[in-house]
Design a protein around this motif. Structure first.
Motif, PDB file in Angstrom:
ATOM      1  N   SER A  64       0.775  -1.236   0.028  1.00 41.54           N
ATOM      2  CA  SER A  64      -0.023   0.003  -0.079  1.00 41.54           C
ATOM      3  C   SER A  64       0.797   1.301  -0.120  1.00 41.54           C
ATOM      4  N   ASN A  65       2.140   1.179   0.240  1.00 42.26           N
ATOM      5  CA  ASN A  65       2.817   2.490   0.554  1.00 42.26           C
ATOM      6  C   ASN A  65       3.973   2.580  -0.724  1.00 42.26           C
ATOM      7  N   VAL A  66       3.767   1.796  -1.873  1.00 45.81           N
ATOM      8  CA  VAL A  66       4.364   1.772  -3.110  1.00 45.81           C
ATOM      9  C   VAL A  66       3.633   2.213  -4.075  1.00 45.81           C
ATOM     10  N   SER A  67       4.537   3.315  -4.889  1.00 45.29           N
ATOM     11  CA  SER A  67       3.496   3.819  -6.210  1.00 45.29           C
ATOM     12  C   SER A  67       4.538   3.667  -7.072  1.00 45.29           C
ATOM     13  N   VAL A  68       4.148   3.582  -8.356  1.00 44.49           N
ATOM     14  CA  VAL A  68       4.905   3.430  -9.570  1.00 44.49           C
ATOM     15  C   VAL A  68       4.886   4.428 -10.548  1.00 44.49           C
ATOM     16  N   GLY A  69       5.637   5.098 -10.983  1.00 43.45           N
ATOM     17  CA  GLY A  69       5.756   6.055 -12.176  1.00 43.45           C
ATOM     18  C   GLY A  69       7.015   5.933 -12.882  1.00 43.45           C
ATOM     19  N   THR A  70       7.288   7.266 -13.597  1.00 48.88           N
ATOM     20  CA  THR A  70       8.544   7.064 -14.629  1.00 48.88           C
ATOM     21  C   THR A  70       9.237   8.684 -14.396  1.00 48.88           C
ATOM     22  N   PHE A  71      10.299   8.715 -14.917  1.00 54.97           N
ATOM     23  CA  PHE A  71      10.962   9.821 -14.737  1.00 54.97           C
ATOM     24  C   PHE A  71      11.877  10.024 -16.058  1.00 54.97           C
ATOM     25  N   ARG A  72      12.270  11.163 -16.461  1.00 52.21           N
ATOM     26  CA  ARG A  72      13.116  11.727 -17.600  1.00 52.21           C
ATOM     27  C   ARG A  72      14.078  12.495 -17.422  1.00 52.21           C
ATOM     28  N   GLY A  73      15.097  12.531 -17.714  1.00 53.24           N
ATOM     29  CA  GLY A  73      16.167  13.532 -17.349  1.00 53.24           C
ATOM     30  C   GLY A  73      17.022  13.187 -16.329  1.00 53.24           C
ATOM     31  N   LEU A  74      17.470  13.843 -15.635  1.00 52.79           N
ATOM     32  CA  LEU A  74      18.352  13.550 -14.221  1.00 52.79           C
ATOM     33  C   LEU A  74      17.285  13.229 -13.023  1.00 52.79           C
ATOM     34  N   LEU A  75      17.904  12.055 -12.449  1.00 54.19           N
ATOM     35  CA  LEU A  75      17.139  11.430 -11.394  1.00 54.19           C
ATOM     36  C   LEU A  75      17.118  12.437 -10.036  1.00 54.19           C
ATOM     37  N   VAL A  76      18.101  13.070  -9.922  1.00 54.95           N
ATOM     38  CA  VAL A  76      18.069  13.946  -8.913  1.00 54.95           C
ATOM     39  C   VAL A  76      17.225  15.498  -8.986  1.00 54.95           C
ATOM     40  N   ASP A  77      16.882  15.746 -10.387  1.00 52.41           N
ATOM     41  CA  ASP A  77      15.854  16.506 -10.669  1.00 52.41           C
ATOM     42  C   ASP A  77      14.522  15.998 -10.456  1.00 52.41           C
ATOM     43  N   TYR A  78      14.403  15.091 -10.629  1.00 50.31           N
ATOM     44  CA  TYR A  78      12.931  14.150 -10.331  1.00 50.31           C
ATOM     45  C   TYR A  78      12.683  14.184  -8.712  1.00 50.31           C
ATOM     46  N   CYS A  79      13.956  13.717  -8.121  1.00 52.95           N
ATOM     47  CA  CYS A  79      13.963  13.830  -6.518  1.00 52.95           C
ATOM     48  C   CYS A  79      13.714  15.193  -5.920  1.00 52.95           C
ATOM     49  N   ARG A  80      13.978  16.052  -6.429  1.00 50.28           N
ATOM     50  CA  ARG A  80      14.025  17.468  -6.069  1.00 50.28           C
ATOM     51  C   ARG A  80      12.521  17.946  -6.275  1.00 50.28           C
ATOM     52  N   ALA A  81      12.072  17.621  -7.502  1.00 52.42           N
ATOM     53  CA  ALA A  81      10.552  17.862  -7.764  1.00 52.42           C
ATOM     54  C   ALA A  81       9.435  17.302  -6.795  1.00 52.42           C
ATOM     55  N   GLN A  82       9.859  15.888  -6.705  1.00 48.87           N
ATOM     56  CA  GLN A  82       9.030  15.245  -5.500  1.00 48.87           C
ATOM     57  C   GLN A  82       9.366  15.451  -4.105  1.00 48.87           C
ATOM     58  N   GLY A  83      10.210  16.186  -3.694  1.00 47.66           N
ATOM     59  CA  GLY A  83      10.671  16.684  -2.455  1.00 47.66           C
ATOM     60  C   GLY A  83      11.320  15.483  -1.642  1.00 47.66           C
ATOM     61  N   VAL A  84      11.868  14.457  -2.342  1.00 39.10           N
ATOM     62  CA  VAL A  84      12.435  13.186  -2.039  1.00 39.10           C
ATOM     63  C   VAL A  84      13.912  13.560  -1.781  1.00 39.10           C
ATOM     64  N   THR A  85      14.605  12.973  -0.570  1.00 42.01           N
ATOM     65  CA  THR A  85      16.114  13.283  -0.366  1.00 42.01           C
ATOM     66  C   THR A  85      16.788  12.133  -0.329  1.00 42.01           C
ATOM     67  N   ALA A  86      16.049  10.770  -0.682  1.00 43.33           N
ATOM     68  CA  ALA A  86      16.962   9.869  -0.595  1.00 43.33           C
ATOM     69  C   ALA A  86      16.508   8.794  -1.609  1.00 43.33           C
ATOM     70  N   ILE A  87      17.516   8.109  -2.203  1.00 43.57           N
ATOM     71  CA  ILE A  87      17.338   7.055  -3.250  1.00 43.57           C
ATOM     72  C   ILE A  87      17.646   5.626  -2.595  1.00 43.57           C
ATOM     73  N   VAL A  88      16.868   4.653  -2.858  1.00 43.90           N
ATOM     74  CA  VAL A  88      17.353   3.271  -2.634  1.00 43.90           C
ATOM     75  C   VAL A  88      17.640   2.465  -3.658  1.00 43.90           C
ATOM     76  N   LYS A  89      18.891   1.730  -3.462  1.00 42.78           N
ATOM     77  CA  LYS A  89      18.999   0.797  -4.571  1.00 42.78           C
ATOM     78  C   LYS A  89      19.566  -0.490  -3.808  1.00 42.78           C
ATOM     79  N   GLY A  90      19.601  -1.486  -4.723  1.00 46.49           N
ATOM     80  CA  GLY A  90      20.173  -2.710  -4.281  1.00 46.49           C
ATOM     81  C   GLY A  90      21.633  -2.912  -4.691  1.00 46.49           C
ATOM     82  N   LEU A  91      22.294  -3.490  -4.017  1.00 45.90           N
ATOM     83  CA  LEU A  91      23.724  -3.850  -4.436  1.00 45.90           C
ATOM     84  C   LEU A  91      23.805  -5.412  -4.328  1.00 45.90           C
ATOM     85  N   ARG A  92      24.194  -5.978  -5.454  1.00 45.69           N
ATOM     86  CA  ARG A  92      24.327  -7.291  -5.593  1.00 45.69           C
ATOM     87  C   ARG A  92      25.485  -8.027  -5.195  1.00 45.69           C
ATOM     88  N   ALA A  93      26.756  -7.395  -5.923  1.00 45.65           N
ATOM     89  CA  ALA A  93      27.942  -8.095  -5.734  1.00 45.65           C
ATOM     90  C   ALA A  93      29.131  -6.956  -5.667  1.00 45.65           C
TER      91      ALA A  93
END
Ligand code: PNS
Length: 169
Positions: A64-93
């Protein structure tokens, strides 16, 4: 500042069980997770951005707390526009480390957006979308690597006229 909302970006071409594991764990740790498909180079892939988004929506539908969308251009610009301060990524190896470290440090330098890494479940540390596409293209069994809806979409894509897997990243 507490990290309540995070962005979980990727190509998701297509979403794998490894991605889903990271999304579920991020959703347990944060109030809100925005899963976003990078649309810059999507034309080079196998699935269209809309198809990737549709699969992601389907496999995260019960979170329920997950939404799905798209972004174009720089990821940090998208984050700024959404007021988000952190990115989560998986690290495999270790092989992921250099690439992810470079992006994380550049994203911080560009806009002070933090990157939080979740280590991959060992079950999925070898798993990436390009391998899934390749295995599926040559008729291999991907049922333990992707959710059933993705397996069905791969089959449909590979059997429809004029379609084929494009290797690439
Ligand atoms: O599935 P991937 O390859 O890990 O996804 C990479 C993605 C889409 C997250 C990355 O390429 C990205 O952020 N692209 C947007 C362009 C951008 O911001 N580039 C500068 C990164 S420092």
């Amino acid at each position: 500042m507490r990290v309540r909302r995070v962005v979980c970006p990727g190509s998701f071409d297509p979403v794998t069980n490894g991605h889903l594991d990271i999304i579920c764990r991020a959703a347990l740790l944060h109030d809100e997770v925005l899963v976003v498909v990078g649309a810059n180079r999507a034309k080079l892939g196998m699935f269209t951005v809309d198809e990737r988004v549709a699969m992601l929506k389907e496999v995260t539908g019960e979170l329920s707390n997950v939404s799905v969308g798209t972004f174009r251009g720089l990821l940090v610009d998208y984050c700024r526009a959404q007021g988000v301060t952190a990115i989560v990524k998986g690290l495999r190896a270790v092989s992921d480390f250099e690439y992810e470290m470079e992006m994380a440090q550049m994203n911080y330098r560009l806009a002070e957006v933090e990157t939080l890494f979740l280590t991959a479940n060992p079950l999925y540390s070898f798993l990436r979308s390009s391998l899934v596409r390749e295995i599926a293209a040559y008729g291999g069994n991907v049922s333990s690597l992707v959710p059933p809806v993705v397996e069905a979409q791969l089959r449909a894509k590979l059997t429809s006229p004029g379609q084929g897997a494009e290797p690439g990243r």
